[in-house]
Design an enzyme around this catalytic site. Structure first.
Site, short mmCIF file in Angstrom:
data_model
loop_
_atom_site.label_atom_id
_atom_site.label_comp_id
_atom_site.label_asym_id
_atom_site.label_seq_id
_atom_site.Cartn_x
_atom_site.Cartn_y
_atom_site.Cartn_z
N SER A 29 -9.41 -1.06 7.41
CA SER A 29 -8.91 -0.89 6.03
C SER A 29 -8.26 -2.09 5.41
CB SER A 29 -7.93 0.27 5.98
OG SER A 29 -8.65 1.46 5.95
N SER A 81 -9.50 1.53 3.33
CA SER A 81 -8.71 2.38 2.47
C SER A 81 -7.72 1.61 1.60
CB SER A 81 -7.94 3.41 3.31
OG SER A 81 -7.06 2.76 4.20
N LYS A 104 0.85 -1.19 0.00
CA LYS A 104 0.00 0.00 0.00
C LYS A 104 0.89 1.25 0.00
CE LYS A 104 -3.73 1.93 2.94
NZ LYS A 104 -4.52 1.69 4.16
N1 GLN Z 1 -12.81 3.49 7.08
C1 GLN Z 1 -12.06 3.82 8.26
C2 GLN Z 1 -11.68 5.28 8.25
O1 GLN Z 1 -11.91 5.91 7.27
C3 GLN Z 1 -10.86 2.94 8.39
C4 GLN Z 1 -9.63 3.43 7.74
C5 GLN Z 1 -8.43 2.58 8.00
O2 GLN Z 1 -8.53 1.51 8.61
N2 GLN Z 1 -7.29 3.10 7.61
O3 GLN Z 1 -11.16 5.80 9.19
#
Ligand code: GLN
Length: 481
Positions: free
Chosen positions: A176, A152, A77
């Site tokens: 994410s 994400s 990532k």
């Molecule tokens: N969807 C969650 C957020 O936007 C998780 C994001 C993540 O785990 N980096 O904070």
């Protein structure tokens, strides 16, 4: 292209001379090219990957025993540092920034013989659940190009699902890794807080962030975890727990070992939960029970507080972490006229950060401001403690907690863009593990009537990845019978 069921199967093919690492790397590079429209990769490290492949093949030819990840094609990532390569967190703010060192996890993968084939698309600064908030444009779902792959770490999940790499690393602050794994039909593992070093991971919310693993099988996730986990002099938040040989332990696992599983009633009966997901989840529970395991519904009265608690605490931490991007030390600097010094900060940050990141910095600054600190930030910290107490109580009587991973399967692109709260609420089942530091995994067990895959989430007590992986293996074996 030949596709390998697992890393072990690939290694077997290498040992038998059925393929070479160079052939395999070239095949993956071609496939990445072929699936460019998916936008899973934001940069492919073609030259380095080919050079590494040639070196790795030479090692094999010289009779050196195979390293644990030798020639394994890995994607990372765009929040993980790979020395000499750009790392931007999918943000204009970090355009042109190059990593000057390897993240510890990346370094350990390389030392184990892995080939890092490129960096993968994600939401800006890992904030989002759909991969739509990326300076590189959205990544697509691997099967349905009009749907999101989740976020994400959307690019990393889509890439594994579409066989554009064998395994990948993402980061999981609130889901994410597990949520895009659920959407794309693969395994997504978030280790316990403190299991894997965060050194070289761009910070979002430091008391929540963990590096996680995407794979097609539990064995592959176990192998990667074994390699990246454990103490690191660069990150003092890594726990001093010993790292088991997960792969060997799983090989010795007795599949009929009896387990005690709790599932959270308020989650399964939650109005936001898709009826088909609920039905599949309950069916898996009753099938597991029929095999002699204990599976019971438990009361968890705080479920509706966890999303607000998560968004107060993570935005607070993000507002502090992201204050370093000021246009002075590094990152994007606005070229607009700047009569005042303050214009430098305001313009650079307003132009460099996307809308969602700005929203979170504003929210985080607000909940930390004097006058609101006690009402929001302190309160949320108290709720975080209560959540930990509740899960600790559950683990006095049970080995694992099960929940659906996400209330609905992959949504259409743009469907939740107008209403950020809608998108936040979809994190209801994943954020608990981050608020309490538990390890959690999403297992690709089900298909929705529409054909979309979805998963089941397993959590165990902190530090108990071995039990998490073992129970997951039992469940996968049972469901695939
Ligand atoms: N969807 C969650 C957020 O936007 C998780 C994001 C993540 O785990 N980096 O904070």
């Amino acid at each position: 292209m030949e596709s390998f069921q697992s890393i072990a199967a690939y290694h077997q093919a290498l040992a038998q001379g059925a393929t070479t690492i160079l052939q395999t790397t070239e095949a993956y590079l071609n496939r990445i090219q072929q699936y460019k429209a998916m936008n899973a990769y934001v940069e492919v490290f073609e030259q380095e990957a080919l050079e590494q492949a040639i070196q790795q093949d030479q090692l094999i030819q010289s009779g050196t025993p195979l390293l644990p990840l030798q020639g394994v094609i890995v994607g990372i990532k765009d929040v993980l540092h790979y020395k000499g390569k750009a790392v931007t967190a999918a943000s204009k703010m970090l355009a042109g920034y190059k990593a000057t060192y390897h993240a510890t996890a990346v370094e350990r993968l390389l030392a184990a013989g892995a080939i890092i084939i490129g960096r993968q698309n994600c939401d800006e600064f890992a904030m989002g659940s759909s991969n739509e908030h990326s300076v590189y444009g959205p990544a697509q779902h691997p099967q349905y190009s009009d749907r999101v792959p989740g976020g994400s770490s959307g690019g990393s999940a889509a890439a594994v699902a579409a066989n554009l790499c064998m395994v990948s690393l993402g980061s999981d602050t609130g889901g994410s890794v597990r949520q895009p794994a659920d959407f794309c039909g693969i395994v997504g593992l978030k280790p316990s807080y403190g299991r894997v070093s965060r050194h070289g991971l761009i910070a979002y919310a430091s008391s929540f962030d963990q590096i996680g693993i995407f794979s097609r099988t539990i064995e592959d996730a176990a192998l990667l975890l074994q390699i990246i986990a454990g103490e690191d002099e660069w990150d003092s938040t890594v726990a001093s727990w010993s790292v088991p040989n997960y792969v060997e332990e799983l090989q010795q696992l007795k599949l009929d070992q009896k387990r005690k599983v709790a599932y959270i009633g308020s989650a399964v009966h939650h109005p936001s939960l898709d009826p088909a997901i609920k039905a599949s989840f309950l069916k898996a529970c009753s099938e597991f029970k029929a095999l002699g395991h204990i599976v019971e519904e438990v009361h968890f009265p705080l479920l509706d507080y966890i999303v607000p608690t998560y968004y107060i605490l993570t935005t607070a931490e993000a507002s502090s972490n992201l204050s370093r991007y000021d246009g002075v030390r590094y990152g994007y600097r606005s070229q607009a006229p700047m009569p005042e010094l303050s214009d430098l900060y305001v313009k650079s940050r307003s132009e460099g950060f996307g809308k969602e990141v700005q929203r979170r910095i504003l929210l985080g600054t607000y909940v930390l401001s004097s006058g609101y600190y006690d009402a929001y930030f302190s309160k949320a910290q108290q709720v975080r403690r209560l959540l930990l107490n509740q899960v600790t109580d559950i683990f006095k009587n049970y080995d694992a907690i099960w929940m659906p991973t996400v209330p609905a399967p992959a949504w259409k692109m743009g469907e939740k863009s107008e209403n950020p709260t809608d998108m936040y609420l979809a994190d209801i089942f994943t954020v608990l593990a981050n608020l309490t530091g538990l390890p959690a995994i999403s297992l690709p067990l089900f298909k929705h009537g529409s054909g979309l895959p979805f998963g089941l989430q397993v959590m165990t007590n902190r530090g108990e990845e071995l039990s998490l992986l073992s129970i997951s293996s039992q469940l996968m074996a049972q469901m695939q019978r």
